[in-house]
Write a protein that holds these residues in place. Structure first.
Motif, PDB file in Angstrom:
ATOM      1  N   SER A   1     -16.982 -39.629  12.178  1.00 36.34           N
ATOM      2  CA  SER A   1     -15.732 -39.649  12.050  1.00 36.34           C
ATOM      3  C   SER A   1     -15.219 -37.943  12.149  1.00 36.34           C
ATOM      4  N   SER A   2     -16.331 -37.716  12.094  1.00 39.46           N
ATOM      5  CA  SER A   2     -16.104 -35.516  11.425  1.00 39.46           C
ATOM      6  C   SER A   2     -15.251 -35.208  12.764  1.00 39.46           C
ATOM      7  N   LEU A   3     -15.531 -35.386  14.288  1.00 34.35           N
ATOM      8  CA  LEU A   3     -15.140 -34.693  15.189  1.00 34.35           C
ATOM      9  C   LEU A   3     -13.783 -35.422  16.573  1.00 34.35           C
ATOM     10  N   ARG A   4     -13.513 -36.840  14.934  1.00 26.99           N
ATOM     11  CA  ARG A   4     -12.245 -37.246  15.948  1.00 26.99           C
ATOM     12  C   ARG A   4     -10.967 -36.567  16.452  1.00 26.99           C
ATOM     13  N   VAL A   5     -10.562 -36.691  17.901  1.00 25.69           N
ATOM     14  CA  VAL A   5      -9.392 -36.320  18.438  1.00 25.69           C
ATOM     15  C   VAL A   5      -8.558 -37.315  18.449  1.00 25.69           C
ATOM     16  N   SER A   6      -7.141 -36.339  18.449  1.00 27.65           N
ATOM     17  CA  SER A   6      -6.306 -37.051  18.826  1.00 27.65           C
ATOM     18  C   SER A   6      -6.048 -37.469  20.117  1.00 27.65           C
ATOM     19  N   LEU A   7      -5.799 -38.419  20.290  1.00 31.99           N
ATOM     20  CA  LEU A   7      -5.120 -38.644  21.618  1.00 31.99           C
ATOM     21  C   LEU A   7      -4.198 -38.735  22.394  1.00 31.99           C
ATOM     22  N   ALA A   8      -2.922 -39.186  21.348  1.00 32.57           N
ATOM     23  CA  ALA A   8      -1.153 -38.612  21.177  1.00 32.57           C
ATOM     24  C   ALA A   8      -0.753 -39.425  22.464  1.00 32.57           C
ATOM     25  N   GLU A   9      -1.069 -39.531  23.468  1.00 29.46           N
ATOM     26  CA  GLU A   9       0.015 -41.427  24.194  1.00 29.46           C
ATOM     27  C   GLU A   9      -0.531 -42.217  24.004  1.00 29.46           C
ATOM     28  N   PHE A  10      -2.396 -41.608  24.413  1.00 23.28           N
ATOM     29  CA  PHE A  10      -3.070 -42.575  24.975  1.00 23.28           C
ATOM     30  C   PHE A  10      -3.957 -43.483  23.724  1.00 23.28           C
ATOM     31  N   GLU A  11      -3.224 -42.769  22.303  1.00 25.23           N
ATOM     32  CA  GLU A  11      -4.276 -43.404  21.163  1.00 25.23           C
ATOM     33  C   GLU A  11      -4.154 -45.204  21.455  1.00 25.23           C
ATOM     34  N   ASP A  12      -3.585 -45.650  21.871  1.00 26.71           N
ATOM     35  CA  ASP A  12      -3.620 -47.222  21.918  1.00 26.71           C
ATOM     36  C   ASP A  12      -4.968 -48.074  23.054  1.00 26.71           C
ATOM     37  N   SER A  13      -5.461 -46.840  23.696  1.00 31.42           N
ATOM     38  CA  SER A  13      -6.549 -47.149  24.816  1.00 31.42           C
ATOM     39  C   SER A  13      -7.373 -46.541  24.219  1.00 31.42           C
ATOM     40  N   ARG A  14      -7.854 -45.939  22.785  1.00 29.03           N
ATOM     41  CA  ARG A  14      -9.311 -45.173  22.000  1.00 29.03           C
ATOM     42  C   ARG A  14      -9.978 -46.049  22.415  1.00 29.03           C
ATOM     43  N   TRP A  15     -10.079 -47.648  21.725  1.00 35.09           N
ATOM     44  CA  TRP A  15     -10.983 -48.785  21.802  1.00 35.09           C
ATOM     45  C   TRP A  15     -11.537 -48.725  23.331  1.00 35.09           C
ATOM     46  N   ILE A  16     -11.211 -49.300  24.230  1.00 35.25           N
ATOM     47  CA  ILE A  16     -11.852 -48.419  25.208  1.00 35.25           C
ATOM     48  C   ILE A  16     -12.254 -47.902  25.490  1.00 35.25           C
ATOM     49  N   LEU A  17     -12.545 -46.569  24.986  1.00 35.42           N
ATOM     50  CA  LEU A  17     -13.396 -45.468  25.583  1.00 35.42           C
ATOM     51  C   LEU A  17     -14.235 -45.903  24.351  1.00 35.42           C
ATOM     52  N   GLN A  18     -13.981 -46.333  22.906  1.00 33.38           N
ATOM     53  CA  GLN A  18     -15.134 -46.422  22.061  1.00 33.38           C
ATOM     54  C   GLN A  18     -16.457 -47.920  22.808  1.00 33.38           C
ATOM     55  N   LEU A  19     -15.627 -48.929  23.227  1.00 33.57           N
ATOM     56  CA  LEU A  19     -16.388 -49.532  23.779  1.00 33.57           C
ATOM     57  C   LEU A  19     -17.138 -49.387  25.169  1.00 33.57           C
ATOM     58  N   ALA A  20     -16.953 -49.075  25.590  1.00 26.68           N
ATOM     59  CA  ALA A  20     -16.883 -47.830  26.785  1.00 26.68           C
ATOM     60  C   ALA A  20     -18.805 -47.284  26.617  1.00 26.68           C
ATOM     61  N   CYS A  21     -18.449 -46.270  25.638  1.00 27.73           N
ATOM     62  CA  CYS A  21     -19.463 -45.533  25.368  1.00 27.73           C
ATOM     63  C   CYS A  21     -20.659 -46.294  25.563  1.00 27.73           C
ATOM     64  N   PRO A  22     -20.823 -47.350  24.793  1.00 27.16           N
ATOM     65  CA  PRO A  22     -22.442 -48.005  24.158  1.00 27.16           C
ATOM     66  C   PRO A  22     -22.580 -49.073  25.959  1.00 27.16           C
ATOM     67  N   VAL A  23     -21.809 -49.211  26.286  1.00 31.46           N
ATOM     68  CA  VAL A  23     -21.924 -50.404  28.031  1.00 31.46           C
ATOM     69  C   VAL A  23     -22.285 -48.912  28.655  1.00 31.46           C
ATOM     70  N   LEU A  24     -21.589 -47.987  28.631  1.00 30.40           N
ATOM     71  CA  LEU A  24     -21.590 -46.802  29.793  1.00 30.40           C
ATOM     72  C   LEU A  24     -23.623 -46.203  29.565  1.00 30.40           C
TER      73      LEU A  24
END
Length: 201
Positions: A78-101
């Motif tokens: 989590s050391s490089l975690r960035v703010s997604l501002a108004e897209f913060e609620d979509s963070r879990w989608i990006l997290q899930l997409a990483c291993p799937v991709l």
């Protein structure tokens, strides 16, 4: 009492340090390519179908991106975690997409995986340098964004159309007379960045 503003690690990179690192990388990399031209051209010609190296670059690039969108409380992840501002609620989608991709690309993309993996990796690499040069003085700092945006454009093209990387490499390797001038240009650009870092940044 004023609120504590937490800086992202990228924002804490001094401009001169970024200049030293990038200058040395460009200088050494292009000098090696100049001296070992035949070997480097042979590597480049074989690289579009280098599946092993592609998997390595892809793993590093996707893991790096995951650290940018990682949930809180994962320590170093989590050391490089960035703010997604108004897209913060979509963070879990990006997290899930990483291993799937990662799994889908490694298992399903059998042709020209390397240009895509290289593009993803380079997009991650340029980000710290862009942050280090963002809104800094003097104007010579633009040497870093110019280099970065060239890589960003190439990376996006290679990810979308990987055959362009193959064609670019083939075109370059078929014109050995261009090799030395391009290498010297890269060396001089690296020297310019390094000198600027020493004298002005």
């Amino acid at each position: 009492m004023s609120p504590i503003v937490c800086q992202h690690p990228y924002e804490m990179i001094p401009l001169d340090i970024a200049g030293y690192v990038l200058g040395i990388l460009l200088l050494v990399g292009h000098l090696y390519a100049l001296i070992k031209g035949a070997q480097v051209r042979a590597f480049l010609q074989a690289s579009p179908r280098n599946h092993g190296l592609a998997q390595l670059l892809l793993c590093v690039g996707v893991a790096w991106f995951f650290m940018l969108v990682a949930p809180q409380g994962l320590g170093i992840f989590s050391s490089l975690r960035v703010s997604l501002a108004e897209f913060e609620d979509s963070r879990w989608i990006l997290q899930l997409a990483c291993p799937v991709l990662l799994v889908l690309m490694i298992t399903q993309v059998k042709n020209l995986l390397f240009p895509r993996a290289l593009g993803i990796f380079l997009l991650m690499v340029v980000a710290p340098f862009l942050s280090a040069a963002y809104l800094k003085d003097p104007m010579t700092r633009l040497l870093i964004p110019i280099w970065a945006y060239v890589l960003i454009i190439l990376s996006l093209v290679w990810i979308a159309k990987p055959y362009i990387y193959r064609n670019m490499v083939q075109w370059l390797c078929e014109r050995p007379k261009l090799w030395a001038p391009l290498c010297v240009g890269g060396i001089l650009y690296g020297v310019a960045i390094f000198v600027c870092a020493v004298l002005w940044w």
